[in-house]
Write an enzyme that holds these catalytic residues in place. Structure first.
Site, PDB file in Angstrom:
ATOM      1  N   LYS A 175     109.070  35.158  71.396  1.00 38.05           N
ATOM      2  CA  LYS A 175     107.894  34.282  71.449  1.00 38.05           C
ATOM      3  C   LYS A 175     108.280  32.983  72.152  1.00 38.05           C
ATOM      4  CE  LYS A 175     104.480  31.849  68.665  1.00 38.05           C
ATOM      5  NZ  LYS A 175     103.807  31.734  67.365  1.00 38.05           N
TER       6      LYS A 175
ATOM      7  N   LYS B 245     105.586  37.752  73.641  1.00 31.60           N
ATOM      8  CA  LYS B 245     104.401  36.897  73.633  1.00 31.60           C
ATOM      9  C   LYS B 245     104.673  35.609  74.371  1.00 31.60           C
ATOM     10  CE  LYS B 245     101.752  34.178  70.381  1.00 31.60           C
ATOM     11  NZ  LYS B 245     101.692  33.649  69.058  1.00 31.60           N
TER      12      LYS B 245
HETATM   13  C1  PBG Z   1     101.206  30.866  64.865  1.00 32.45           C
HETATM   14  C2  PBG Z   1     100.676  31.574  66.049  1.00 32.45           C
HETATM   15  C3  PBG Z   1     100.267  31.061  67.286  1.00 32.45           C
HETATM   16  C4  PBG Z   1      99.753  32.129  68.006  1.00 32.45           C
HETATM   17  C5  PBG Z   1      99.896  33.260  67.209  1.00 32.45           C
HETATM   18  N1  PBG Z   1     100.471  32.899  66.015  1.00 32.45           N
HETATM   19  C6  PBG Z   1     100.231  29.665  67.776  1.00 32.45           C
HETATM   20  C7  PBG Z   1     101.466  28.946  68.101  1.00 32.45           C
HETATM   21  O1  PBG Z   1     102.590  29.438  67.972  1.00 32.45           O
HETATM   22  O2  PBG Z   1     101.319  27.770  68.462  1.00 32.45           O
HETATM   23  C8  PBG Z   1      99.154  32.044  69.383  1.00 32.45           C
HETATM   24  C9  PBG Z   1      98.208  33.147  69.740  1.00 32.45           C
HETATM   25  C10 PBG Z   1      97.356  32.891  70.921  1.00 32.45           C
HETATM   26  O3  PBG Z   1      97.510  31.908  71.667  1.00 32.45           O
HETATM   27  O4  PBG Z   1      96.460  33.720  71.132  1.00 32.45           O
HETATM   28  N2  PBG Z   1     102.435  30.249  65.025  1.00 32.45           N
END
Ligand code: PBG
Length: 308
Positions: free
Chosen positions: A180, A233
């Site tokens: 991520k 992601k």
């Molecule tokens: C929680 C989380 C996020 C997303 C999914 N889980 C936000 C972040 O990390 O700031 C983002 C998903 C998206 O942008 O569609 N941490």
């Protein structure tokens, strides 16, 4: 002939649809930064589950907007927390719907970070781990089928696995948000989920977009800690990483086509600059071609509607 020689297929069965569930809301309300997406009240979930069943979409990924936030994010593990309630509603309406639960504290903390803060103003990795474990257990108790930690704390997969096993949920799989990245493309989500950090950013715990090898290392670490599936992601700017992960591991690989990717495409569609159907089809097919078994995407519902 094209059908006969096509290498990549895209079916509703490959899609996971994210849902934002808001405490205290009746019905649905549009998310301005994500045209076509709504926040849902608990009372809207039974209908949503039925619609997704009719569209053959097998799974949802839940995010919650709690009634209140605090320093520690206690709404995340409350037995009557918003996602816990949502999971029960969805399972009542449609037991065979797969419910994935995102596990993170950022939607529940007053400061908007994914973990608790240490006195020095940084996120305290190790103090966050038991809270994530508590959250995961509480979500499994509420009926969630898959636990998907997105917080990016080191060691969270092992901690969550041990907690689930200890609570009698050894059969509940973990989908780790393993690779991520600290991405600009989460912007619309943070508006949708009201989870933007009040200060600083997430670069201390999310990956540097420049680092592909490090992403692979994170994937292997999460698998060693007990993850059953791994995620890359965002998706589109990281299709190379997705391919590398697919080639390196044999477990199911998910890709998250995130909010910014969705909103970018939809903004162009709204301006008449892109053909919606073709642009979405090409996007999702490319993510599958790069190696994703599962695609988490806000396009899922609309794509399936049009495909019927
Ligand atoms: C929680 C989380 C996020 C997303 C999914 N889980 C936000 C972040 O990390 O700031 C983002 C998903 C998206 O942008 O569609 N941490």
């Amino acid at each position: 002939m094209r059908r006969l020689v096509r290498e990549t297929d895209l079916q509703p069965a490959h899609l996971v649809y994210p849902l934002f569930v808001e405490a205290g809301l009746n019905g649905r309300t549009p998310i301005p930064s994500m045209p076509g997406q709504d926040r849902l009240g608990l009372d809207a979930l039974a209908d949503e589950a039925r619609d997704l069943a009719a569209l053959a979409i097998p799974a949802v990924l839940l995010f919650g907007l709690p009634p209140a936030k605090d320093e520690r994010g206690s709404g995340a593990w409350a037995s009557d927390g918003i996602v816990q309630q949502a999971a029960r509603r969805l399972k009542d309406a449609r037991p065979e719907l797969l419910v994935f639960a995102d596990v993170c504290l950022c939607e529940y903390t007053s400061h908007g970070h994914c973990g608790v803060m240490a006195p020095n103003g940084e996120v305290d990795n190790d103090a966050t781990l038991p809270l994530l474990a508590e959250t995961a257990t509480s979500l499994a108790e509420a009926g969630c089928d898959v636990i998907a930690p997105s917080d990016m704390m080191d060691g969270r997969v092992a901690t969550i696995r041990a907690a689930l096993d200890g609570a009698g949920f050894s059969g509940t799989p973990i989908l780790a948000y393993a690779a991520k990245f600290a991405s600009a493309f989460y912007g619309p989500f943070r508006e949708a989920a009201a989870s933007a950090p009040a200060f600083g950013d997430r670069r201390g715990y999310q990956l540097d977009p420049a680092n592909g090898r490090m992403a692979l290392d994170e994937v292997l670490t999460d698998l060693a800690e007990g993850a059953d599936m791994v995620m890359v992601k965002p998706a589109l700017p990281y299709l190379d990483v997705l391919r590398q992960v697919r080639d390196a591991v044999d477990v199911p690989v998910a890709a998250y086509n995130v909010s910014g990717e969705y909103s970018m495409l939809m903004a162009a569609v709204q301006n008449g600059w892109l053909d919606e159907e073709r642009a979405i089809d090409e996007t999702l097919t490319a993510i599958r071609r790069a190696g994703a078994d599962l695609v988490v995407t806000y396009h899922a519902r609309q794509w399936a509607v049009r495909r019927r």
